[in-house]
Each structure stands twice: as C-alpha cells, then as structure tokens.
Design a protein around this motif. Structure first.
Motif, PDB file in Angstrom:
ATOM      1  N   TYR A   4     -47.625  22.612  40.995  1.00  9.49           N
ATOM      2  CA  TYR A   4     -46.478  21.940  41.622  1.00  9.49           C
ATOM      3  C   TYR A   4     -45.482  21.454  40.572  1.00  9.49           C
ATOM      4  O   TYR A   4     -44.281  21.549  40.767  1.00  9.49           O
ATOM      5  CB  TYR A   4     -46.947  20.781  42.502  1.00  9.49           C
ATOM      6  N   ASP A   5     -46.003  20.956  39.456  1.00  8.49           N
ATOM      7  CA  ASP A   5     -45.131  20.534  38.354  1.00  8.49           C
ATOM      8  C   ASP A   5     -44.370  21.729  37.793  1.00  8.49           C
ATOM      9  O   ASP A   5     -43.179  21.635  37.503  1.00  8.49           O
ATOM     10  CB  ASP A   5     -45.946  19.879  37.231  1.00  8.49           C
ATOM     11  N   ILE A   6     -45.055  22.842  37.653  1.00  7.33           N
ATOM     12  CA  ILE A   6     -44.430  24.055  37.122  1.00  7.33           C
ATOM     13  C   ILE A   6     -43.328  24.534  38.064  1.00  7.33           C
ATOM     14  O   ILE A   6     -42.227  24.870  37.621  1.00  7.33           O
ATOM     15  CB  ILE A   6     -45.480  25.157  36.881  1.00  7.33           C
ATOM     16  N   ILE A   7     -43.611  24.537  39.350  1.00  4.72           N
ATOM     17  CA  ILE A   7     -42.608  24.956  40.330  1.00  4.72           C
ATOM     18  C   ILE A   7     -41.406  24.024  40.289  1.00  4.72           C
ATOM     19  O   ILE A   7     -40.253  24.468  40.324  1.00  4.72           O
ATOM     20  CB  ILE A   7     -43.213  25.042  41.744  1.00  4.72           C
ATOM     21  N   LEU A   8     -41.654  22.721  40.160  1.00  2.00           N
ATOM     22  CA  LEU A   8     -40.554  21.768  40.091  1.00  2.00           C
ATOM     23  C   LEU A   8     -39.703  21.996  38.844  1.00  2.00           C
ATOM     24  O   LEU A   8     -38.477  21.947  38.902  1.00  2.00           O
ATOM     25  CB  LEU A   8     -41.089  20.338  40.132  1.00  2.00           C
ATOM     26  N   VAL A   9     -40.336  22.276  37.721  1.00  4.29           N
ATOM     27  CA  VAL A   9     -39.590  22.566  36.495  1.00  4.29           C
ATOM     28  C   VAL A   9     -38.712  23.807  36.701  1.00  4.29           C
ATOM     29  O   VAL A   9     -37.549  23.827  36.300  1.00  4.29           O
ATOM     30  CB  VAL A   9     -40.538  22.753  35.292  1.00  4.29           C
ATOM     31  N   CYS A  48     -37.570  14.087  33.103  1.00  2.00           N
ATOM     32  CA  CYS A  48     -38.265  13.447  34.227  1.00  2.00           C
ATOM     33  C   CYS A  48     -37.975  14.251  35.492  1.00  2.00           C
ATOM     34  O   CYS A  48     -37.011  15.001  35.560  1.00  2.00           O
ATOM     35  CB  CYS A  48     -37.835  11.994  34.385  1.00  2.00           C
ATOM     36  N   PHE A  49     -38.836  14.088  36.460  1.00  2.00           N
ATOM     37  CA  PHE A  49     -38.657  14.758  37.742  1.00  2.00           C
ATOM     38  C   PHE A  49     -37.854  13.847  38.670  1.00  2.00           C
ATOM     39  O   PHE A  49     -38.059  12.636  38.677  1.00  2.00           O
ATOM     40  CB  PHE A  49     -39.992  15.078  38.397  1.00  2.00           C
ATOM     41  N   LEU A  55     -33.725  15.258  44.764  1.00  2.00           N
ATOM     42  CA  LEU A  55     -33.919  16.711  44.737  1.00  2.00           C
ATOM     43  C   LEU A  55     -33.253  17.353  45.951  1.00  2.00           C
ATOM     44  O   LEU A  55     -32.562  18.373  45.827  1.00  2.00           O
ATOM     45  CB  LEU A  55     -35.407  17.055  44.683  1.00  2.00           C
ATOM     46  N   GLU A  56     -33.420  16.750  47.119  1.00  2.00           N
ATOM     47  CA  GLU A  56     -32.786  17.272  48.328  1.00  2.00           C
ATOM     48  C   GLU A  56     -31.261  17.248  48.201  1.00  2.00           C
ATOM     49  O   GLU A  56     -30.583  18.201  48.583  1.00  2.00           O
ATOM     50  CB  GLU A  56     -33.229  16.473  49.552  1.00  2.00           C
ATOM     51  N   LYS A  57     -30.711  16.163  47.642  1.00  2.00           N
ATOM     52  CA  LYS A  57     -29.262  16.076  47.438  1.00  2.00           C
ATOM     53  C   LYS A  57     -28.780  17.140  46.447  1.00  2.00           C
ATOM     54  O   LYS A  57     -27.722  17.727  46.635  1.00  2.00           O
ATOM     55  CB  LYS A  57     -28.866  14.694  46.908  1.00  2.00           C
ATOM     56  N   LEU A  58     -29.554  17.363  45.395  1.00  2.00           N
ATOM     57  CA  LEU A  58     -29.203  18.391  44.413  1.00  2.00           C
ATOM     58  C   LEU A  58     -29.105  19.753  45.077  1.00  2.00           C
ATOM     59  O   LEU A  58     -28.133  20.492  44.879  1.00  2.00           O
ATOM     60  CB  LEU A  58     -30.258  18.457  43.304  1.00  2.00           C
ATOM     61  N   ILE A  59     -30.109  20.086  45.853  1.00  2.00           N
ATOM     62  CA  ILE A  59     -30.160  21.383  46.529  1.00  2.00           C
ATOM     63  C   ILE A  59     -28.989  21.522  47.503  1.00  2.00           C
ATOM     64  O   ILE A  59     -28.320  22.549  47.543  1.00  2.00           O
ATOM     65  CB  ILE A  59     -31.527  21.569  47.223  1.00  2.00           C
ATOM     66  N   GLY A  70     -37.068  30.061  46.823  1.00  2.00           N
ATOM     67  CA  GLY A  70     -38.344  30.766  46.905  1.00  2.00           C
ATOM     68  C   GLY A  70     -38.343  32.049  46.085  1.00  2.00           C
ATOM     69  O   GLY A  70     -39.300  32.331  45.355  1.00  2.00           O
ATOM     70  N   GLU A  71     -37.278  32.821  46.197  1.00  2.00           N
ATOM     71  CA  GLU A  71     -37.179  34.076  45.439  1.00  2.00           C
ATOM     72  C   GLU A  71     -37.149  33.809  43.940  1.00  2.00           C
ATOM     73  O   GLU A  71     -37.791  34.518  43.168  1.00  2.00           O
ATOM     74  CB  GLU A  71     -35.926  34.850  45.858  1.00  2.00           C
ATOM     75  N   TYR A  72     -36.409  32.793  43.539  1.00  2.00           N
ATOM     76  CA  TYR A  72     -36.297  32.464  42.115  1.00  2.00           C
ATOM     77  C   TYR A  72     -37.652  32.024  41.555  1.00  2.00           C
ATOM     78  O   TYR A  72     -38.074  32.492  40.496  1.00  2.00           O
ATOM     79  CB  TYR A  72     -35.247  31.370  41.922  1.00  2.00           C
ATOM     80  N   VAL A  73     -38.324  31.134  42.285  1.00  2.00           N
ATOM     81  CA  VAL A  73     -39.654  30.663  41.841  1.00  2.00           C
ATOM     82  C   VAL A  73     -40.617  31.841  41.761  1.00  2.00           C
ATOM     83  O   VAL A  73     -41.339  32.000  40.774  1.00  2.00           O
ATOM     84  CB  VAL A  73     -40.182  29.558  42.780  1.00  2.00           C
TER      85      VAL A  73
END
Length: 82
Positions: A4-9, A48-49, A55-59, A70-73
């Motif tokens: 999950y940390d990797i996906i967030l990065v 930091c995460f 995160l929702e606002k960023l997206i 999803g495709e990028y990850v």
C-alpha cells in the motif's frame, strides 16, 4: 514498506508528473488544496504521505480518473516485477 505504501508512492509520483504537465507550481497546488506550501512540498517530494482528504483533493484538482491511476500503478508494478 507495504504494498500500500508502494502504491501510494507511485500515485504521488504520478500526481507530481501531472502537476508539471499542467504547468502548476507547488505554490499553486498548495493554494488550490488550502494547505501550506511546506506541507505540499513534503508530499510532492514523497517525504510524507498526504491525508486521505488531501489525496482526494489532489486527484480531483488534477482531473485524474480511477482508470488512469489504476493503469499507471499497474504499469509501474509490471516494470518493477518484470
């Protein structure tokens, strides 16, 4: 580091790249997100995460779709494992 940390990065990296593509500065993003510049820089540099709401606002601010993320990850994970 968990998966999950990797996906967030990976998502944060994608957000940073999209920000640059759109020509947004870190200062502009901080203003749009209503957070301090220092806080945004720490997120952008993966120090930091972000909280889930940030995160929702960023997206949303960068108009990223769930499919794009999803495709990028998936693509990044495939490159790392393959």
């Amino acid at each position: 580091m968990t998966i999950y940390d990797i996906i967030l990065v990976v998502i944060i990296y994608m957000i940073s790249e999209k920000r640059k593509q759109l020509g947004y500065t870190q200062e502009k993003m901080a203003l749009l997100l209503n957070i301090s510049l220092r806080q945004y820089v720490r997120i952008d540099k993966e120090i930091c995460f972000p909280r889930v709401d940030i995160l929702e606002k960023l997206i949303h601010t960068l108009s990223l779709s769930n499919e794009e993320i999803g495709e990028y990850v998936h693509e990044i994970i495939q490159k790392k494992s393959g």
